[in-house]
Write a protein that holds these residues in place. Structure first.
Motif, PDB file in Angstrom:
ATOM      1  N   GLU A   1       0.812  -1.215   0.000  1.00 27.36           N
ATOM      2  CA  GLU A   1       0.000   0.000   0.000  1.00 27.36           C
ATOM      3  C   GLU A   1       0.851   1.272   0.000  1.00 27.36           C
ATOM      4  N   GLY A   2       2.167   1.116   0.159  1.00 26.50           N
ATOM      5  CA  GLY A   2       3.058   2.278   0.131  1.00 26.50           C
ATOM      6  C   GLY A   2       3.057   3.087   1.407  1.00 26.50           C
ATOM      7  N   VAL A   3       2.941   2.414   2.556  1.00 28.91           N
ATOM      8  CA  VAL A   3       2.922   3.148   3.822  1.00 28.91           C
ATOM      9  C   VAL A   3       4.303   3.718   4.127  1.00 28.91           C
ATOM     10  N   SER A   4       4.320   4.844   4.822  1.00 28.47           N
ATOM     11  CA  SER A   4       5.576   5.509   5.176  1.00 28.47           C
ATOM     12  C   SER A   4       6.108   5.044   6.525  1.00 28.47           C
ATOM     13  N   VAL A   5       5.237   4.532   7.370  1.00 31.16           N
ATOM     14  CA  VAL A   5       5.592   4.044   8.699  1.00 31.16           C
ATOM     15  C   VAL A   5       4.463   3.132   9.157  1.00 31.16           C
ATOM     16  N   VAL A   6       4.782   2.178  10.025  1.00 31.27           N
ATOM     17  CA  VAL A   6       3.800   1.210  10.521  1.00 31.27           C
ATOM     18  C   VAL A   6       3.666   1.350  12.028  1.00 31.27           C
ATOM     19  N   LEU A   7       2.449   1.232  12.532  1.00 34.42           N
ATOM     20  CA  LEU A   7       2.179   1.217  13.966  1.00 34.42           C
ATOM     21  C   LEU A   7       1.745  -0.189  14.373  1.00 34.42           C
ATOM     22  N   GLY A   8       2.371  -0.730  15.424  1.00 32.35           N
ATOM     23  CA  GLY A   8       1.953  -2.032  15.931  1.00 32.35           C
ATOM     24  C   GLY A   8       3.141  -2.957  16.167  1.00 32.35           C
ATOM     25  N   SER A   9       2.867  -4.043  16.849  1.00 32.11           N
ATOM     26  CA  SER A   9       1.521  -4.545  17.035  1.00 32.11           C
ATOM     27  C   SER A   9       1.213  -4.757  18.512  1.00 32.11           C
ATOM     28  N   TYR A  10      -0.064  -4.956  18.793  1.00 29.31           N
ATOM     29  CA  TYR A  10      -0.466  -5.474  20.082  1.00 29.31           C
ATOM     30  C   TYR A  10      -0.059  -6.949  20.064  1.00 29.31           C
ATOM     31  N   GLY A  11       0.899  -7.290  20.888  1.00 29.85           N
ATOM     32  CA  GLY A  11       1.430  -8.651  20.877  1.00 29.85           C
ATOM     33  C   GLY A  11       2.849  -8.667  20.360  1.00 29.85           C
ATOM     34  N   SER A  12       3.766  -9.212  21.162  1.00 27.69           N
ATOM     35  CA  SER A  12       5.178  -9.236  20.777  1.00 27.69           C
ATOM     36  C   SER A  12       5.470 -10.272  19.703  1.00 27.69           C
ATOM     37  N   GLY A  13       4.815 -11.439  19.783  1.00 34.05           N
ATOM     38  CA  GLY A  13       5.097 -12.515  18.843  1.00 34.05           C
ATOM     39  C   GLY A  13       4.889 -12.105  17.405  1.00 34.05           C
TER      40      GLY A  13
END
Length: 391
Positions: free
Chosen positions: A99-111
């Motif tokens: 999708e061409g994202v500039s940055v990602v947020l996440g995640s809930y959950g370390s695994g």
């Protein structure tokens, strides 16, 4: 190392092209920058993921645009459901990259954060962990940052609380077999507890387990004075209900995953003594809380995603802060290019709802405080207990 690499990336920024341009889904004039939301919306962590997303969505409504190069860009959230399982991590991460994202947020959950890390790394897309607390998320990863405290800290906080406040000398620890978050946190708790001369008993249950009777009885037979169970919301609710049904009146210690309205609601009318460690205690910012609660109640889907009421979870606050940190990084980069945003992140500082946020050389937040809350079994809300530090 991250700061060194940030300087290298900054030097390369002049050769980078903006990743987003005029991709606006239909309008030829509006400029758009995309932020990826890599969160579970289904599976055992789906409830927590949805609450974390609510914070991002509220932040996006309050701050829907950002200035880049003297022009206004609309900020668009792009979602990928990692379904709470590591096996879905790569495909969900790939969706966001496409999708061409500039940055990602996440995640809930370390695994799932660890499982998707290399995919983000290879694509050159920075990620900001919100409440993924396992140290492996950022270890050796120049592209992964996070705004929460880590499990070595949280495990030590809980051990200190068990020793100082509960006067426990023997603690029973229970987690899901093979779960990075559960087992890592139990290990850090055990190390800290044994340093405090407490005896620690550990057991693991298989994935998708629904009957915790035998484990709770094992804790009771062993003479445990506290039960530490850093597991998902799905399991936590069952443990609370079954402990009461079996007459197990040993205090329950939950980690940040237990800070959820469905879990505190499950204690109503029961003899449960329950404590959680978390990132934020309601009452810390009255104006913010009033605004987001009204926003949640204004839409039936938001209310449903929050568990059916307007109780504010700490992960929602952290989702809000993570979005704002991403915006600060985009501003500092003055670019929608992922490499430029990654280069800017190490130097970002932001005063969030959850406190002051800055990053150390590993990309982890400089956090030294956790909030301990207890379940009020009469009102079904969390009562603040203490601000707890590791020492």
């Amino acid at each position: 190392m991250k700061k060194f690499l940030a300087l290298v990336l900054a030097a390369l920024m002049v050769f980078s092209l903006c990743a987003c341009g005029n991709d606006d889904g239909g309008s030829g004039d509006e400029k758009v920058i995309k932020i990826g939301v890599y969160e579970p919306q289904t599976g055992k962590n789906g409830a927590g993921g949805k609450q974390e997303i609510l914070g991002m969505q509220y932040a996006n409504e309050k701050c829907p645009t950002v200035e880049i190069g003297g022009e206004t860009y609309k900020v668009e959230l792009v979602y990928a459901d990692n379904e709470s399982v590591n096996e879905k991590a790569v495909s969900a991460a790939t969706e966001l990259i496409a999708e061409g994202v500039s940055v990602v947020l996440g995640s809930y959950g370390s695994g799932v954060s660890i499982a998707a890390s290399d995919t983000f790394k290879e694509a050159g897309v920075p990620a900001i962990g919100v409440t993924c607390t396992n140290p492996q998320v950022t270890e050796g990863n120049e592209h992964y940052f996070r705004i929460c405290f880590l499990d070595p800290f949280q495990g030590t906080v809980q051990a200190n609380f068990a020793k100082d406040q509960l006067k426990a000398t023997k603690v029973y620890c229970l987690g899901e077999l093979g779960n990075d978050y559960d087992q890592g946190l139990i290990n850090y708790f055990k190390e800290a507890a044994e340093d405090l001369d407490m005896e620690v008993i550990t057991e693991s249950f298989p994935a998708d387990n629904s009957d915790f009777t035998s484990y709770l009885n094992n804790a009771k037979k062993a003479g445990a004075e506290a039960i530490f169970a850093p597991c998902s919301i799905q399991y936590a609710q069952l443990i609370v209900e079954q402990a009461d049904a079996q007459g197990v009146e040993i205090p329950l210690l939950g980690s940040d995953t237990w800070d959820n309205n469905t879990i505190v609601g499950a204690t109503v009318g029961k003899s449960t003594e329950l404590y959680v460690s978390t990132f934020y205690a309601e009452g810390g910012n009255a104006d913010f809380e009033a605004g987001i609660k009204e926003w949640i109640k204004a839409d039936s889907k938001r209310l449903e995603n929050n568990g059916g009421d307007d109780m504010l979870s700490a992960v929602t606050v952290m989702g809000y802060d993570a979005y704002m940190v991403a915006i600060e990084a985009i501003k500092a980069a003055d670019s929608a290019d992922a490499a430029a945003v990654m280069a800017a992140l190490p130097g970002v500082t932001y005063t969030g709802i959850s406190g002051d946020i800055s990053f150390n050389d590993t990309g982890d937040a400089n956090r030294d405080t956790a909030y301990i809350k207890t379940a009020n079994t009469e009102t079904g809300v969390w009562d603040f207990v203490v601000v707890q530090k590791a020492a």
